[in-house]
Design a protein around this motif. Structure first.
Motif, PDB file in Angstrom:
ATOM      1  N   VAL B  86      -1.265  -1.848  12.589  1.00 47.55           N
ATOM      2  CA  VAL B  86      -1.781  -1.554  11.246  1.00 47.55           C
ATOM      3  C   VAL B  86      -2.916  -2.499  10.861  1.00 47.55           C
ATOM      4  N   LEU B  87      -3.044  -3.622  11.544  1.00 49.98           N
ATOM      5  CA  LEU B  87      -4.096  -4.581  11.201  1.00 49.98           C
ATOM      6  C   LEU B  87      -5.403  -4.317  11.952  1.00 49.98           C
ATOM      7  N   ALA B  88      -5.375  -3.364  12.883  1.00 51.59           N
ATOM      8  CA  ALA B  88      -6.581  -3.108  13.667  1.00 51.59           C
ATOM      9  C   ALA B  88      -7.718  -2.678  12.741  1.00 51.59           C
ATOM     10  N   PRO B  89      -8.933  -3.189  12.996  1.00 52.80           N
ATOM     11  CA  PRO B  89     -10.052  -2.866  12.110  1.00 52.80           C
ATOM     12  C   PRO B  89     -10.321  -1.371  12.025  1.00 52.80           C
ATOM     13  N   GLY B  90     -10.013  -0.637  13.082  1.00 47.58           N
ATOM     14  CA  GLY B  90     -10.261   0.801  13.074  1.00 47.58           C
ATOM     15  C   GLY B  90      -9.253   1.586  12.267  1.00 47.58           C
ATOM     16  N   VAL B  91      -8.151   0.937  11.857  1.00 49.59           N
ATOM     17  CA  VAL B  91      -7.129   1.662  11.109  1.00 49.59           C
ATOM     18  C   VAL B  91      -7.459   1.598   9.621  1.00 49.59           C
ATOM     19  N   ASP B  92      -7.487   2.755   8.978  1.00 49.34           N
ATOM     20  CA  ASP B  92      -7.811   2.843   7.554  1.00 49.34           C
ATOM     21  C   ASP B  92      -6.649   2.278   6.731  1.00 49.34           C
ATOM     22  N   PRO B  93      -6.937   1.266   5.892  1.00 51.39           N
ATOM     23  CA  PRO B  93      -5.848   0.701   5.082  1.00 51.39           C
ATOM     24  C   PRO B  93      -5.156   1.744   4.207  1.00 51.39           C
ATOM     25  N   ILE B  94      -5.910   2.754   3.794  1.00 48.98           N
ATOM     26  CA  ILE B  94      -5.294   3.796   2.951  1.00 48.98           C
ATOM     27  C   ILE B  94      -4.243   4.559   3.755  1.00 48.98           C
ATOM     28  N   GLU B  95      -4.541   4.814   5.055  1.00 50.65           N
ATOM     29  CA  GLU B  95      -3.552   5.459   5.916  1.00 50.65           C
ATOM     30  C   GLU B  95      -2.292   4.593   6.008  1.00 50.65           C
ATOM     31  N   VAL B  96      -2.502   3.280   6.131  1.00 50.85           N
ATOM     32  CA  VAL B  96      -1.368   2.367   6.241  1.00 50.85           C
ATOM     33  C   VAL B  96      -0.517   2.430   4.979  1.00 50.85           C
ATOM     34  N   ARG B  97      -1.199   2.403   3.815  1.00 50.35           N
ATOM     35  CA  ARG B  97      -0.463   2.396   2.541  1.00 50.35           C
ATOM     36  C   ARG B  97       0.215   3.732   2.277  1.00 50.35           C
ATOM     37  N   MET B  98      -0.230   4.785   2.962  1.00 47.80           N
ATOM     38  CA  MET B  98       0.462   6.062   2.843  1.00 47.80           C
ATOM     39  C   MET B  98       1.819   5.988   3.537  1.00 47.80           C
ATOM     40  N   ARG B  99       1.953   5.071   4.477  1.00 47.16           N
ATOM     41  CA  ARG B  99       3.218   4.982   5.227  1.00 47.16           C
ATOM     42  C   ARG B  99       4.088   3.830   4.761  1.00 47.16           C
ATOM     43  N   ILE B 100       3.440   2.807   4.177  1.00 44.78           N
ATOM     44  CA  ILE B 100       4.180   1.608   3.776  1.00 44.78           C
ATOM     45  C   ILE B 100       3.966   1.392   2.284  1.00 44.78           C
ATOM     46  N   SER B 101       5.018   1.586   1.477  1.00 43.13           N
ATOM     47  CA  SER B 101       4.902   1.463   0.030  1.00 43.13           C
ATOM     48  C   SER B 101       5.268   0.074  -0.437  1.00 43.13           C
ATOM     49  N   MET B 102       4.962  -0.210  -1.690  1.00 42.41           N
ATOM     50  CA  MET B 102       5.208  -1.569  -2.186  1.00 42.41           C
ATOM     51  C   MET B 102       5.685  -1.539  -3.633  1.00 42.41           C
ATOM     52  N   VAL B 103       6.617  -2.441  -3.935  1.00 41.17           N
ATOM     53  CA  VAL B 103       7.079  -2.660  -5.306  1.00 41.17           C
ATOM     54  C   VAL B 103       6.754  -4.107  -5.652  1.00 41.17           C
ATOM     55  N   PHE B 104       6.159  -4.308  -6.843  1.00 37.29           N
ATOM     56  CA  PHE B 104       5.592  -5.613  -7.164  1.00 37.29           C
ATOM     57  C   PHE B 104       6.544  -6.485  -7.979  1.00 37.29           C
ATOM     58  N   GLN B 105       6.085  -7.721  -8.157  1.00 38.47           N
ATOM     59  CA  GLN B 105       6.857  -8.728  -8.863  1.00 38.47           C
ATOM     60  C   GLN B 105       7.147  -8.313 -10.306  1.00 38.47           C
ATOM     61  N   LYS B 106       6.064  -7.936 -11.008  1.00 39.97           N
ATOM     62  CA  LYS B 106       6.218  -7.497 -12.395  1.00 39.97           C
ATOM     63  C   LYS B 106       6.131  -5.979 -12.380  1.00 39.97           C
ATOM     64  N   PRO B 107       7.021  -5.296 -13.132  1.00 37.45           N
ATOM     65  CA  PRO B 107       6.893  -3.837 -13.187  1.00 37.45           C
ATOM     66  C   PRO B 107       5.471  -3.467 -13.615  1.00 37.45           C
ATOM     67  N   ASN B 108       4.825  -2.577 -12.878  1.00 42.98           N
ATOM     68  CA  ASN B 108       3.455  -2.199 -13.232  1.00 42.98           C
ATOM     69  C   ASN B 108       3.294  -0.685 -13.319  1.00 42.98           C
ATOM     70  N   PRO B 109       4.058  -0.042 -14.232  1.00 45.74           N
ATOM     71  CA  PRO B 109       3.875   1.401 -14.395  1.00 45.74           C
ATOM     72  C   PRO B 109       2.460   1.698 -14.882  1.00 45.74           C
ATOM     73  N   PHE B 110       1.948   2.870 -14.516  1.00 42.91           N
ATOM     74  CA  PHE B 110       0.621   3.270 -14.965  1.00 42.91           C
ATOM     75  C   PHE B 110       0.703   3.804 -16.392  1.00 42.91           C
ATOM     76  N   PRO B 111      -0.419   3.778 -17.118  1.00 42.51           N
ATOM     77  CA  PRO B 111      -0.413   4.313 -18.487  1.00 42.51           C
ATOM     78  C   PRO B 111      -0.341   5.831 -18.475  1.00 42.51           C
ATOM     79  N   LYS B 112       0.764   6.352 -17.978  1.00 45.31           N
ATOM     80  CA  LYS B 112       0.969   7.795 -17.877  1.00 45.31           C
ATOM     81  C   LYS B 112       2.414   8.079 -18.236  1.00 45.31           C
ATOM     82  N   SER B 113       2.782   9.359 -18.183  1.00 46.48           N
ATOM     83  CA  SER B 113       4.167   9.716 -18.469  1.00 46.48           C
ATOM     84  C   SER B 113       5.061   9.273 -17.309  1.00 46.48           C
ATOM     85  N   ILE B 114       6.363   9.261 -17.571  1.00 48.96           N
ATOM     86  CA  ILE B 114       7.333   8.917 -16.534  1.00 48.96           C
ATOM     87  C   ILE B 114       7.128   9.831 -15.326  1.00 48.96           C
TER      88      ILE B 114
END
Lengths: 316, 264
Positions: B86-114
């Motif tokens: 996943v760290l290879a320069p030819g690999v698109d980080p967006i492709e990586v993030r499509m497969r590996i999700s993340m939950v952050f330290q502080k809840p960061n919901p978007f300004p949208k509906s549930i």
């Protein structure tokens, strides 16, 4: 002497205390004075506003004693200096609304796009150079914009559309829009940059692109600030005078067609205020009624903006 | 020891393999030659004192460092079964993030509906069929143990939820796209003890579905939720092993000092 000594001994502490008290008193008085000065400074702005409204209303009352309010709103002619005088504010308001609509249809989309670019896409170096240049646009004297509209933009538009008259709302509105761009983009950009990085990271972590993050997360999160930027842009457009007086003509004309010449409320006020109308004549009174209309219009914008801001405010 | 052999009874498959990972914030060498496996459908905890690089390590998995200029990776994080670095320069980080999700330290919901918060990742992936979205949103909210609390008010703004609910919403958001690995960056540090307990329970339930890597500064939490633990210090991986072994009889003295509270 022995009688004095005990007396001095008891008076010593009270003397020290009174010195401390006096110091405290002078400090309190000093603070009161500063407070009073600050209060007076704040009052000046309030009194100025109240004074302006007072004069506008007082002079307008004189005007409305002669001209029925209903005629003012519904008459389709504005000929205050003719023998057959008509006072239909709609005529001037149509010029103001049309030129503002042209200006905002340029300033709002362009200003928003520029703000999104500067806040979300531009590298640091580009932003540092582009921002001052952009803000310079807002610092150009409006009389220069006026001549720019009259002598450059209108001839340019006439090449595309030869029937365009020399004075027209379109050229004035376009140039006014360019002038307003920095107001819209600067405040919108500040609002977007205030969106916490954690929201952007949340979006990127979901696999979003920069553009998706900007449009779907950052803009909605900054919407209250962006709305205030738009409101400020509207106020600027409605209140703009010189560009319109120079490039849109001074002829009252009830039209919503930007290809025609027309006077706006502000252009009319300039025209009358610079003329030599006798104080107290009905022609002279009209500018107060027109000014009051303008002021109520911008006031409505500001209140609308305030309500928008409140209802859209998001806690991060 | 009994617990260990019980765990080893189930077949353990590597979901990812970190090989010789070095990471630099400009000139600062933040991660030093890390080698470590991440096992499929297990919880791996990263522990260590503040500044040890555990969050930096976690954020390498989904290439979050790519968002800021001047950062540099060396080495590999190979993702299985397709064995892609996943760290290879030819690999698109967006492709990586499509497969590996993340939950952050502080809840960061978007300004949208549930609803739109949970649907965000699907919409980003181009999904717009109402039926599919409804299905996925409900499934994710159920997995995040939030469905019963919000099913009547899916169109309300996410900011109306409590802190613990917001964090579970962020977990639902991360789950909605069926990620292969779910990264948690100190997910309970901004929450009260009750909300923390519910998130921990959730992590425990989720490992049947997804591989989890969690950064925590709370050692009890690591002991409670994880199957494997990695102890890091000053950018180095000091010790990696089955959680019970790390906590009961660590092989290295530094690990023991940290875990028993003599240090850090």
């Amino acid at each position: 002497m022995s009688a004095v000594a005990p007396g001095a001994a008891t008076s010593m502490p009270s003397e020290a205390m009174s010195v401390r008290l006096a110091r405290r008193r002078s400090r309190i008085v000093g603070e009161r004075i500063i407070e009073a000065v600050l209060f007076v400074a704040a009052l000046v702005s309030v009194f100025t506003t109240v004074g302006i409204v007072y004069i506008l209303v007082k002079e307008s009352v004189v005007f409305f004693e002669e001209v029925p309010f209903w005629d003012f709103l519904t008459d389709t002619q504005w000929t205050p200096l003719f023998d057959d005088a008509h006072f239909g504010i709609m005529v001037l308001l149509s010029g103001t609304l049309t030129s503002s609509a042209v200006a905002l249809s340029i300033a709002i989309p362009l200003g928003t796009i520029i703000a999104i670019y500067l806040s979300e896409f531009a590298p640091f170096a580009v932003r540092e150079v582009a921002k001052p240049f952009l803000e310079l646009l807002g610092g150009v004297p409006t009389i220069i914009y006026g001549y720019f509209a009259l002598l450059f933009v209108t001839p340019l538009l006439q090449k595309i559309y030869p029937e365009l008259p020399g004075f027209n709302l379109l050229a004035a509105g376009i140039v006014m829009g360019i002038m307003i761009i920095p107001y819209v983009s600067s405040i919108s950009e500040d609002a977007m940059r205030a969106v916490p990085m954690s929201l952007r990271e949340g979006s990127y972590a979901m696999g979003a692109t920069r553009f998706q993050t900007a449009v779907k997360v950052v803009v909605p999160a900054a919407i209250s600030g962006i709305a205030s930027a738009y409101i400020l842009g509207i106020s600027r457009a409605v209140g703009e005078t010189m560009i319109l007086a120079v490039a849109a003509g001074m002829q009252p004309n009830l039209t919503f067609n930007p290809l025609e010449p027309a006077a706006t409320i502000t252009a009319y006020i300039v025209q009358v205020a610079l003329g030599d109308l006798p104080h107290g004549s009905i022609g002279y009174q009209t500018i107060f009624a027109a000014g009051l209309t303008l002021m109520l219009f911008t006031l409505a914008c500001n209140i609308g903006g305030h309500v928008l801001r409140k209802s859209f405010r998001e806690a991060y | 020891m009994v617990a260990v052999s019980a765990q080893e009874a189930a077949p353990v498959v590597a979901k990812a393999e970190v090989r010789g990972l070095n990471f630099y914030y400009s000139d600062f060498h933040a991660l030093k030659a890390i080698d470590m496996p991440v096992y499929e459908k297990k919880v791996t905890a990263l522990i260590g004192p503040s500044g040890c690089g555990k969050s930096t390590f976690l954020r390498s998995f989904n290439r979050m460092h790519d968002l800021y200029p001047g950062n540099r990776y060396e080495g590999e994080i190979r993702l299985f079964p397709d064995d892609v670095n996943v760290l290879a320069p030819g690999v698109d980080p967006i492709e990586v993030r499509m497969r590996i999700s993340m939950v952050f330290q502080k809840p960061n919901p978007f300004p949208k509906s549930i609803y739109e918060n949970v649907a965000y990742g699907l919409r980003v992936r181009g999904e717009s069929r109402r039926v599919t979205l409804n299905e996925k949103v409900e499934e994710a909210l159920r997995s995040a143990a939030l469905w019963e609390e919000v099913k009547e008010r899916l169109q309300e703004p996410a900011f109306n939820l409590s802190g613990g609910q917001q964090q579970r919403l962020c977990i639902a958001r991360a789950l909605a796209t069926d990620p292969e690995i779910l990264l948690f960056d100190e997910p309970t540090s901004a929450l009260d003890p009750i909300a923390t307990a519910s998130i921990e329970e959730l992590i425990h339930d989720l490992k049947n579905k997804v591989t989890i890597v969690i950064v925590t500064h709370n050692m009890q939490q690591a002991a409670r939720v994880s199957d494997y633990t990695a102890y890091m210090y000053l950018g180095e991986l000091i010790e990696f092993g089955v959680t019970d072994e790390i906590f009961i009889k660590p092989k290295k003295k530094e690990t023991e000092d940290y875990i028993t509270g003599r240090f850090g």
